[in-house]
Design a protein around this motif. Structure first.
Motif, PDB file in Angstrom:
ATOM      1  N   PHE A 262       0.842  -1.194   0.000  1.00  0.00           N
ATOM      2  CA  PHE A 262       0.000   0.000   0.000  1.00  0.00           C
ATOM      3  C   PHE A 262       0.877   1.243   0.000  1.00  0.00           C
ATOM      4  O   PHE A 262       1.849   1.341   0.763  1.00  0.00           O
ATOM      5  CB  PHE A 262      -0.912   0.001   1.229  1.00  0.00           C
ATOM      6  N   SER A 263       0.558   2.220  -0.866  1.00  0.00           N
ATOM      7  CA  SER A 263       1.230   3.515  -0.919  1.00  0.00           C
ATOM      8  C   SER A 263       2.736   3.314  -1.147  1.00  0.00           C
ATOM      9  O   SER A 263       3.129   2.750  -2.161  1.00  0.00           O
ATOM     10  CB  SER A 263       0.927   4.314   0.352  1.00  0.00           C
ATOM     11  N   ASN A 264       3.602   3.704  -0.204  1.00  0.00           N
ATOM     12  CA  ASN A 264       5.025   3.416  -0.369  1.00  0.00           C
ATOM     13  C   ASN A 264       5.267   1.918  -0.501  1.00  0.00           C
ATOM     14  O   ASN A 264       6.220   1.489  -1.156  1.00  0.00           O
ATOM     15  CB  ASN A 264       5.829   3.959   0.815  1.00  0.00           C
ATOM     16  N   GLY A 265       4.414   1.128   0.114  1.00  0.00           N
ATOM     17  CA  GLY A 265       4.518  -0.329  -0.030  1.00  0.00           C
ATOM     18  C   GLY A 265       4.154  -0.797  -1.425  1.00  0.00           C
ATOM     19  O   GLY A 265       4.700  -1.783  -1.919  1.00  0.00           O
ATOM     20  N   GLY A 266       3.207  -0.094  -2.083  1.00  0.00           N
ATOM     21  CA  GLY A 266       2.899  -0.421  -3.470  1.00  0.00           C
ATOM     22  C   GLY A 266       4.087  -0.160  -4.374  1.00  0.00           C
ATOM     23  O   GLY A 266       4.403  -0.952  -5.268  1.00  0.00           O
ATOM     24  N   PHE A 267       4.765   0.968  -4.148  1.00  0.00           N
ATOM     25  CA  PHE A 267       6.021   1.258  -4.845  1.00  0.00           C
ATOM     26  C   PHE A 267       7.032   0.139  -4.586  1.00  0.00           C
ATOM     27  O   PHE A 267       7.713  -0.336  -5.504  1.00  0.00           O
ATOM     28  CB  PHE A 267       6.557   2.603  -4.349  1.00  0.00           C
ATOM     29  N   THR A 268       7.119  -0.299  -3.338  1.00  0.00           N
ATOM     30  CA  THR A 268       8.097  -1.316  -2.941  1.00  0.00           C
ATOM     31  C   THR A 268       7.889  -2.628  -3.671  1.00  0.00           C
ATOM     32  O   THR A 268       8.842  -3.220  -4.197  1.00  0.00           O
ATOM     33  CB  THR A 268       8.032  -1.538  -1.417  1.00  0.00           C
ATOM     34  N   VAL A 269       6.650  -3.106  -3.724  1.00  0.00           N
ATOM     35  CA  VAL A 269       6.424  -4.403  -4.355  1.00  0.00           C
ATOM     36  C   VAL A 269       6.525  -4.311  -5.872  1.00  0.00           C
ATOM     37  O   VAL A 269       6.844  -5.306  -6.534  1.00  0.00           O
ATOM     38  CB  VAL A 269       5.086  -5.037  -3.908  1.00  0.00           C
ATOM     39  N   LEU A 270       6.283  -3.126  -6.444  1.00  0.00           N
ATOM     40  CA  LEU A 270       6.528  -2.960  -7.879  1.00  0.00           C
ATOM     41  C   LEU A 270       8.006  -3.138  -8.191  1.00  0.00           C
ATOM     42  O   LEU A 270       8.376  -3.784  -9.178  1.00  0.00           O
ATOM     43  CB  LEU A 270       6.070  -1.573  -8.337  1.00  0.00           C
ATOM     44  N   VAL A 271       8.866  -2.562  -7.352  1.00  0.00           N
ATOM     45  CA  VAL A 271      10.306  -2.756  -7.535  1.00  0.00           C
ATOM     46  C   VAL A 271      10.666  -4.218  -7.329  1.00  0.00           C
ATOM     47  O   VAL A 271      11.422  -4.807  -8.124  1.00  0.00           O
ATOM     48  CB  VAL A 271      11.110  -1.862  -6.569  1.00  0.00           C
ATOM     49  N   ALA A 272      10.135  -4.832  -6.278  1.00  0.00           N
ATOM     50  CA  ALA A 272      10.438  -6.236  -6.007  1.00  0.00           C
ATOM     51  C   ALA A 272      10.045  -7.120  -7.185  1.00  0.00           C
ATOM     52  O   ALA A 272      10.715  -8.109  -7.487  1.00  0.00           O
ATOM     53  CB  ALA A 272       9.729  -6.692  -4.738  1.00  0.00           C
ATOM     54  N   ALA A 273       8.964  -6.751  -7.874  1.00  0.00           N
ATOM     55  CA  ALA A 273       8.488  -7.533  -9.015  1.00  0.00           C
ATOM     56  C   ALA A 273       9.223  -7.205 -10.308  1.00  0.00           C
ATOM     57  O   ALA A 273       8.890  -7.748 -11.361  1.00  0.00           O
ATOM     58  CB  ALA A 273       6.989  -7.309  -9.205  1.00  0.00           C
ATOM     59  N   GLY A 274      10.217  -6.317 -10.247  1.00  0.00           N
ATOM     60  CA  GLY A 274      11.037  -6.031 -11.422  1.00  0.00           C
ATOM     61  C   GLY A 274      11.051  -4.590 -11.872  1.00  0.00           C
ATOM     62  O   GLY A 274      11.797  -4.238 -12.785  1.00  0.00           O
ATOM     63  N   GLY A 275      10.242  -3.725 -11.264  1.00  0.00           N
ATOM     64  CA  GLY A 275      10.178  -2.329 -11.679  1.00  0.00           C
ATOM     65  C   GLY A 275      11.454  -1.565 -11.370  1.00  0.00           C
ATOM     66  O   GLY A 275      12.157  -1.861 -10.399  1.00  0.00           O
ATOM     67  N   LEU A 276      11.759  -0.576 -12.199  1.00  0.00           N
ATOM     68  CA  LEU A 276      12.965   0.234 -12.030  1.00  0.00           C
ATOM     69  C   LEU A 276      12.565   1.710 -12.067  1.00  0.00           C
ATOM     70  O   LEU A 276      12.362   2.289 -13.132  1.00  0.00           O
ATOM     71  CB  LEU A 276      13.970  -0.066 -13.137  1.00  0.00           C
ATOM     72  N   PRO A 277      12.465   2.364 -10.889  1.00  0.00           N
ATOM     73  CA  PRO A 277      12.059   3.762 -10.852  1.00  0.00           C
ATOM     74  C   PRO A 277      13.217   4.709 -11.118  1.00  0.00           C
ATOM     75  O   PRO A 277      14.383   4.340 -11.019  1.00  0.00           O
ATOM     76  CB  PRO A 277      11.554   3.919  -9.413  1.00  0.00           C
ATOM     77  N   ASP A 278      12.875   5.936 -11.417  1.00  0.00           N
ATOM     78  CA  ASP A 278      13.858   6.999 -11.602  1.00  0.00           C
ATOM     79  C   ASP A 278      13.531   8.096 -10.599  1.00  0.00           C
ATOM     80  O   ASP A 278      12.646   8.928 -10.828  1.00  0.00           O
ATOM     81  CB  ASP A 278      13.795   7.524 -13.038  1.00  0.00           C
ATOM     82  N   LEU A 279      14.247   8.113  -9.466  1.00  0.00           N
ATOM     83  CA  LEU A 279      13.944   9.068  -8.411  1.00  0.00           C
ATOM     84  C   LEU A 279      14.333  10.491  -8.783  1.00  0.00           C
ATOM     85  O   LEU A 279      13.926  11.441  -8.096  1.00  0.00           O
ATOM     86  CB  LEU A 279      14.639   8.659  -7.111  1.00  0.00           C
ATOM     87  N   SER A 280      15.086  10.677  -9.853  1.00  0.00           N
ATOM     88  CA  SER A 280      15.419  12.032 -10.283  1.00  0.00           C
ATOM     89  C   SER A 280      14.182  12.774 -10.782  1.00  0.00           C
ATOM     90  O   SER A 280      14.216  13.996 -10.968  1.00  0.00           O
ATOM     91  CB  SER A 280      16.486  12.007 -11.377  1.00  0.00           C
ATOM     92  N   THR A 281      13.064  12.053 -10.978  1.00  0.00           N
ATOM     93  CA  THR A 281      11.825  12.693 -11.436  1.00  0.00           C
ATOM     94  C   THR A 281      11.071  13.364 -10.291  1.00  0.00           C
ATOM     95  O   THR A 281      10.167  14.172 -10.544  1.00  0.00           O
ATOM     96  CB  THR A 281      10.897  11.654 -12.097  1.00  0.00           C
ATOM     97  N   ILE A 282      11.417  13.053  -9.036  1.00  0.00           N
ATOM     98  CA  ILE A 282      10.628  13.548  -7.910  1.00  0.00           C
ATOM     99  C   ILE A 282      10.774  15.052  -7.733  1.00  0.00           C
ATOM    100  O   ILE A 282       9.781  15.780  -7.569  1.00  0.00           O
ATOM    101  CB  ILE A 282      11.009  12.806  -6.612  1.00  0.00           C
ATOM    102  N   ALA A 283      12.010  15.560  -7.760  1.00  0.00           N
ATOM    103  CA  ALA A 283      12.225  17.001  -7.561  1.00  0.00           C
ATOM    104  C   ALA A 283      11.514  17.841  -8.615  1.00  0.00           C
ATOM    105  O   ALA A 283      10.783  18.786  -8.270  1.00  0.00           O
ATOM    106  CB  ALA A 283      13.717  17.308  -7.505  1.00  0.00           C
ATOM    107  N   PRO A 284      11.681  17.536  -9.898  1.00  0.00           N
ATOM    108  CA  PRO A 284      10.946  18.345 -10.885  1.00  0.00           C
ATOM    109  C   PRO A 284       9.435  18.168 -10.800  1.00  0.00           C
ATOM    110  O   PRO A 284       8.677  19.109 -11.046  1.00  0.00           O
ATOM    111  CB  PRO A 284      11.497  17.860 -12.239  1.00  0.00           C
ATOM    112  N   PHE A 285       8.989  16.964 -10.438  1.00  0.00           N
ATOM    113  CA  PHE A 285       7.547  16.742 -10.282  1.00  0.00           C
ATOM    114  C   PHE A 285       6.991  17.650  -9.193  1.00  0.00           C
ATOM    115  O   PHE A 285       5.970  18.319  -9.376  1.00  0.00           O
ATOM    116  CB  PHE A 285       7.263  15.281  -9.944  1.00  0.00           C
ATOM    117  N   CYS A 286       7.674  17.689  -8.032  1.00  0.00           N
ATOM    118  CA  CYS A 286       7.199  18.529  -6.929  1.00  0.00           C
ATOM    119  C   CYS A 286       7.419  20.007  -7.224  1.00  0.00           C
ATOM    120  O   CYS A 286       6.710  20.864  -6.675  1.00  0.00           O
ATOM    121  CB  CYS A 286       7.892  18.125  -5.627  1.00  0.00           C
TER     122      CYS A 286
END
Length: 327
Positions: A156-180
C-alpha cells in the motif's frame, strides 16, 4: 442430485475456498546487516484455539506462537505505507491466513511511525522485503511447510512502490524534484517539504541499488506512491500478474500521476479496481475510537463511505486474486 451437483460446481467457481483453521501469530526479528534487526509479524493457519491479543492499537483474535498447520503453503509478504508498521494491514493478513496462506509483514526501518530517518531512501525498502522473503523461506521455523514457488506480495502507498520494484520495476527518483517543482501543492510534495526531505537525495541512485525478487509471482498494489517515477520503460520488466487498487477520491496522491501511471505503463494490463468515494487511507483497516481520536487524518472517511464493509470485499478480492495466481 444432478442439479445440485451443477450448483455446487458453479458456486465453486465464484466463491473462495474456506480454510477451516484458526490463525496463529508471532513477531520475529530478522538480521539486517550492520543495522538493528528488522521487526516482522507473521500470520499463519493453525489448529490451536485463538484468543484476543493486543497488536499495537488494535486487538486481533489469534493463537500466539502456535504451531503451523499445512504443507506446501503459499506465502504473501506485505509492505506498509510511509510512517506505517508491520501491523498496518492486519485485517488483510488475517484474511489471507484464514484462507490458508502464510502472510508476513515487515516494519520498514527508517520509514515507520516512530522512525522517519530514511523516508525518501526508497531503495532500502525492496531490500528489506527481500530479507523478509529470505527469512521466511530459509530460516523461519515453518519454512519447510512453505512452497517457494508460490510467493506473492501486497503493498500500500510506499509499499505499493516497494512491491513494484520487487516484481522487477525500475524507478527513476530524479523525477521527484521536478515533479514537486511543478506540483508543489500536492499533498505528497507538501509532506516531503514539511519533513525537510532533500528531494534530490535519490537522483543518482544506480540501477543496482534496486533489489528485485524473482520469487514473487503475483502482486496486489493499493494506491502506489511515486507511480510517475517508473514510466513505461521502468515497468517493462514487471511480468507478474498485478491487481491494482485506486481510491477514486484520493486527495493525498491525486489522479492521474500515481495509480493511473502504473496502470497505463504495465506491460500486462492489471486487474484494476477503482473504489468510488474512497480516499487514500481507506485502504487501511477501520479505526477504533481511540485511534480515530489520535489519528483522524488516516481514520476519517468521506460521508457515506463504509470502510468496514469495503474491507470485507477488498480482503475477499485480494485472497481470491492470490488463490488464482499462486496455484
Amino acid at each position: 442430485m444432478r442439479l445440485m451437483g451443477i450448483v455446487t460446481v458453479l458456486l465453486g467457481l465464484v466463491a473462495a475456498p474456506v480454510f477451516a483453521a484458526d490463525v496463529g501469530f508471532e513477531e520475529v526479528k530478522i538480521p539486517n546487516g550492520a543495522e538493528p534487526p528488522l521487526i516482522a509479524g507473521i500470520w499463519y493457519p493453525t489448529s490451536s484455539p485463538a484468543a484476543p491479543h493486543a497488536l499495537g492499537n488494535v486487538t486481533q483474535t489469534v493463537a500466539s506462537d502456535a504451531p503451523l498447520v499445512g504443507d506446501h503453503l503459499p506465502l504473501v509478504v506485505m509492505s506498509h505505507g510511509g510512517a506505517g508498521w508491520y501491523g498496518s494491514h492486519d485485517d488483510t493478513a488475517l484474511a489471507l491466513a484464514h484462507a490458508g496462506f502464510v502472510a508476513a509483514a515487515v516494519s520498514h526501518a527508517g520509514d515507520t511511525f516512530d522512525d522517519q530517518s530514511h523516508v525518501l531512501q526508497l531503495w532500502r525498502r525492496p531490500e528489506q522485503l527481500h530479507r523478509l522473503v529470505d527469512y521466511l523461506l530459509d530460516t523461519w521455523r515453518g519454512h519447510g511447510q512453505l512452497d517457494p514457488a508460490r510467493v506473492g506480495a501486497f503493498g500500500f502507498s510506499n509499499g505499493g512502490f516497494t512491491v513494484l520494484v520487487a516484481a522487477g520495476g525500475l524507478p527513476d527518483l530524479s523525477t521527484i524534484a521536478p515533479f514537486c517543482g511543478t506540483h508543489p501543492n500536492q499533498d505528497l510534495c507538501e509532506a516531503l517539504q514539511h519533513a525537510g526531505v532533500d528531494l534530490h537525495i535519490g537522483a543518482d541512485v544506480p540501477a543496482s541499488a534496486w533489489v528485485h525478487d524473482p520469487r514473487i509471482r503475483a502482486v496486489v498494489i493499493a494506491a502506489p506512491s511515486f507511480g510517475f517515477a517508473f514510466g513505461r520503460t521502468g515497468l517493462s520488466t514487471v511480468q507478474a500478474p498485478v491487481q491494482l487498487w485506486s481510491a477514486a477520491d484520493d486527495r493525498h496522491q491525486p489522479h492521474p500521476y500515481y495509480d493511473e501511471a502504473v496502470r497505463d505503463h504495465l506491460p500486462r494490463a492489471p486487474e484494476y479496481h477503482a473504489v468510488a468515494n474512497a480516499g487514500h487511507y481507506d485502504f487501511l483497516p477501520p479505526c477504533d475510537e481511540r485511534l480515530a481520536r489520535l489519528r483522524p487524518e488516516i481514520c476519517n472517511s468521506l460521508p457515506g463511505f463504509d470502510r468496514a464493509a469495503f474491507h470485507e470485499q477488498f480482503n475477499a478480492n485480494v485472497v481470491q486474486f492470490f488463490q488464482a495466481t499462486l496455484q
